[in-house]
Design a protein around this motif. Structure first.
Motif, PDB file in Angstrom:
ATOM      1  N   UNK A  33     120.650  70.566 103.727  1.00 43.53           N
ATOM      2  CA  UNK A  33     120.298  71.324 102.528  1.00 43.53           C
ATOM      3  C   UNK A  33     120.756  72.772 102.655  1.00 43.53           C
ATOM      4  N   UNK A  34     120.540  73.371 103.809  1.00 37.71           N
ATOM      5  CA  UNK A  34     120.977  74.749 104.074  1.00 37.71           C
ATOM      6  C   UNK A  34     122.484  74.881 103.877  1.00 37.71           C
ATOM      7  N   UNK A  35     123.253  73.944 104.440  1.00 31.89           N
ATOM      8  CA  UNK A  35     124.714  74.009 104.308  1.00 31.89           C
ATOM      9  C   UNK A  35     125.152  73.821 102.859  1.00 31.89           C
ATOM     10  N   UNK A  36     124.546  72.872 102.163  1.00 37.29           N
ATOM     11  CA  UNK A  36     124.915  72.621 100.768  1.00 37.29           C
ATOM     12  C   UNK A  36     124.583  73.825  99.888  1.00 37.29           C
ATOM     13  N   UNK A  37     123.408  74.401 100.085  1.00 37.36           N
ATOM     14  CA  UNK A  37     123.015  75.570  99.300  1.00 37.36           C
ATOM     15  C   UNK A  37     123.967  76.740  99.549  1.00 37.36           C
ATOM     16  N   UNK A  38     124.316  76.972 100.783  1.00 34.84           N
ATOM     17  CA  UNK A  38     125.232  78.074 101.086  1.00 34.84           C
ATOM     18  C   UNK A  38     126.642  77.817 100.577  1.00 34.84           C
ATOM     19  N   UNK A  39     127.034  76.563 100.494  1.00 34.72           N
ATOM     20  CA  UNK A  39     128.335  76.241  99.903  1.00 34.72           C
ATOM     21  C   UNK A  39     128.331  76.585  98.413  1.00 34.72           C
ATOM     22  N   UNK A  40     127.250  76.267  97.723  1.00 33.00           N
ATOM     23  CA  UNK A  40     127.126  76.605  96.302  1.00 33.00           C
ATOM     24  C   UNK A  40     127.135  78.121  96.122  1.00 33.00           C
TER      25      UNK A  40
END
Length: 148
Positions: A33-40
Protein backbone atom coordinates in the motif's frame (compact mmCIF):
# COMPACT_ATOMS: atom_id res chain seq x y z
CA UNK A 1 7.72 0.49 -10.35
CA UNK A 2 10.62 -1.87 -10.92
CA UNK A 3 10.19 -5.64 -10.47
CA UNK A 4 12.32 -5.73 -7.32
CA UNK A 5 10.02 -3.26 -5.54
CA UNK A 6 6.74 -4.50 -7.03
CA UNK A 7 4.46 -5.92 -4.36
CA UNK A 8 3.49 -9.55 -4.56
CA UNK A 9 0.80 -10.28 -7.15
CA UNK A 10 -1.59 -11.37 -4.43
CA UNK A 11 -1.92 -7.65 -3.46
CA UNK A 12 -2.05 -6.23 -6.98
CA UNK A 13 -4.14 -8.83 -8.82
CA UNK A 14 -7.01 -6.42 -9.33
CA UNK A 15 -9.14 -7.92 -6.61
CA UNK A 16 -9.28 -6.80 -3.04
CA UNK A 17 -7.36 -8.87 -0.51
CA UNK A 18 -9.40 -10.86 1.95
CA UNK A 19 -10.88 -8.65 4.70
CA UNK A 20 -8.64 -10.19 7.36
CA UNK A 21 -5.30 -11.41 6.00
CA UNK A 22 -3.23 -13.43 8.41
CA UNK A 23 -1.25 -11.22 10.79
CA UNK A 24 2.05 -12.32 9.30
CA UNK A 25 0.94 -10.92 5.90
CA UNK A 26 0.11 -7.45 7.22
CA UNK A 27 3.63 -5.98 6.91
CA UNK A 28 3.76 -7.05 3.25
CA UNK A 29 0.30 -5.59 2.60
CA UNK A 30 1.18 -2.35 4.36
CA UNK A 31 4.39 -2.06 2.35
CA UNK A 32 2.49 -2.72 -0.90
CA UNK A 33 0.00 0.00 0.00
CA UNK A 34 2.85 2.39 0.87
CA UNK A 35 4.53 1.76 -2.50
CA UNK A 36 1.29 2.12 -4.47
CA UNK A 37 0.34 5.34 -2.69
CA UNK A 38 3.76 6.85 -3.29
CA UNK A 39 3.61 5.86 -6.95
CA UNK A 40 0.31 7.76 -7.28
CA UNK A 41 1.72 10.77 -5.44
CA UNK A 42 4.86 10.91 -7.59
CA UNK A 43 2.84 10.62 -10.80
CA UNK A 44 0.50 13.38 -9.64
CA UNK A 45 3.40 15.68 -8.73
CA UNK A 46 4.97 15.09 -12.17
CA UNK A 47 1.59 15.93 -13.74
CA UNK A 48 1.35 19.16 -11.72
CA UNK A 49 4.89 20.13 -12.71
CA UNK A 50 4.12 19.68 -16.42
CA UNK A 51 0.84 21.54 -16.04
CA UNK A 52 2.44 24.51 -14.29
CA UNK A 53 5.64 24.73 -16.37
CA UNK A 54 4.38 23.78 -19.84
CA UNK A 55 0.59 23.85 -20.16
CA UNK A 56 -0.24 27.00 -18.19
CA UNK A 57 2.41 29.21 -19.83
CA UNK A 58 1.24 28.02 -23.27
CA UNK A 59 -2.38 28.64 -22.34
CA UNK A 60 -1.67 32.20 -21.18
CA UNK A 61 0.49 32.82 -24.27
CA UNK A 62 -2.38 32.05 -26.64
CA UNK A 63 -5.47 33.04 -24.63
CA UNK A 64 -6.18 36.22 -22.72
CA UNK A 65 -7.94 36.68 -19.42
CA UNK A 66 -11.21 37.60 -21.15
CA UNK A 67 -11.23 34.44 -23.26
CA UNK A 68 -10.31 32.22 -20.30
CA UNK A 69 -12.97 33.93 -18.20
CA UNK A 70 -15.55 33.14 -20.88
CA UNK A 71 -14.49 29.49 -20.90
CA UNK A 72 -14.85 29.31 -17.12
CA UNK A 73 -18.23 31.06 -17.25
CA UNK A 74 -19.43 28.55 -19.87
CA UNK A 75 -18.21 25.68 -17.70
CA UNK A 76 -20.01 27.04 -14.63
CA UNK A 77 -23.18 27.56 -16.67
CA UNK A 78 -23.03 23.94 -17.83
CA UNK A 79 -23.13 22.64 -14.24
CA UNK A 80 -26.35 21.94 -12.39
CA UNK A 81 -26.78 23.58 -9.01
CA UNK A 82 -26.21 20.20 -7.33
CA UNK A 83 -22.93 19.71 -9.23
CA UNK A 84 -21.82 23.20 -8.24
CA UNK A 85 -22.64 22.46 -4.58
CA UNK A 86 -20.66 19.23 -4.78
CA UNK A 87 -17.69 21.22 -6.12
CA UNK A 88 -18.10 23.71 -3.31
CA UNK A 89 -18.15 20.97 -0.70
CA UNK A 90 -14.88 19.50 -1.98
CA UNK A 91 -12.78 22.56 -2.73
CA UNK A 92 -12.83 24.93 0.28
CA UNK A 93 -11.20 22.65 2.88
CA UNK A 94 -8.05 22.60 0.75
CA UNK A 95 -7.90 26.36 0.21
CA UNK A 96 -6.19 29.00 2.35
CA UNK A 97 -8.62 31.40 4.12
CA UNK A 98 -8.40 34.34 1.66
CA UNK A 99 -9.26 32.44 -1.54
CA UNK A 100 -11.82 30.36 0.38
CA UNK A 101 -13.75 33.42 1.57
CA UNK A 102 -13.49 35.11 -1.84
CA UNK A 103 -14.96 32.09 -3.62
CA UNK A 104 -17.69 31.56 -1.03
CA UNK A 105 -18.59 35.26 -1.07
CA UNK A 106 -18.86 35.27 -4.88
CA UNK A 107 -20.95 32.11 -4.93
CA UNK A 108 -23.27 33.38 -2.20
CA UNK A 109 -23.71 36.67 -4.07
CA UNK A 110 -24.60 34.81 -7.28
CA UNK A 111 -26.98 32.38 -5.56
CA UNK A 112 -30.67 32.66 -6.40
CA UNK A 113 -32.74 34.67 -3.93
CA UNK A 114 -32.95 32.83 -0.61
CA UNK A 115 -30.25 30.27 -1.46
CA UNK A 116 -27.18 31.98 0.05
CA UNK A 117 -27.75 30.36 3.45
CA UNK A 118 -28.12 26.93 1.84
CA UNK A 119 -24.88 27.44 -0.06
CA UNK A 120 -23.01 28.55 3.04
CA UNK A 121 -24.38 25.60 5.02
CA UNK A 122 -23.30 23.16 2.30
CA UNK A 123 -19.79 24.60 2.15
CA UNK A 124 -19.40 24.93 5.90
CA UNK A 125 -20.31 21.29 6.48
CA UNK A 126 -17.03 20.13 4.95
CA UNK A 127 -14.78 22.51 6.89
CA UNK A 128 -13.04 21.80 10.15
CA UNK A 129 -14.40 23.74 13.14
CA UNK A 130 -11.47 26.18 12.94
CA UNK A 131 -11.92 26.68 9.17
CA UNK A 132 -15.68 27.16 9.62
CA UNK A 133 -15.14 29.72 12.38
CA UNK A 134 -12.62 31.61 10.25
CA UNK A 135 -14.90 31.57 7.19
CA UNK A 136 -17.86 32.89 9.18
CA UNK A 137 -15.67 35.53 10.79
CA UNK A 138 -14.30 36.61 7.39
CA UNK A 139 -17.81 36.71 5.92
CA UNK A 140 -19.16 38.55 8.93
CA UNK A 141 -21.95 36.04 9.52
CA UNK A 142 -22.87 34.35 12.79
CA UNK A 143 -22.00 30.65 13.22
CA UNK A 144 -25.67 29.74 13.53
CA UNK A 145 -26.42 30.94 9.99
CA UNK A 146 -23.78 28.61 8.55
CA UNK A 147 -25.01 25.64 10.56
CA UNK A 148 -28.41 26.18 8.83
Amino acid sequence: MCASTRPSSRWTSGRAPSPAPPAEDLPEAQHALYLALNEVISAYLAHLHAEETVAMPALWQYAGAEELGAVMAAFRASRTSEQALTDLRRMPPALPPAPRVAIVRDVMAAAPHGQADRTLAAVSGTLSPDQRHRLNEDLGVPEVRAAG
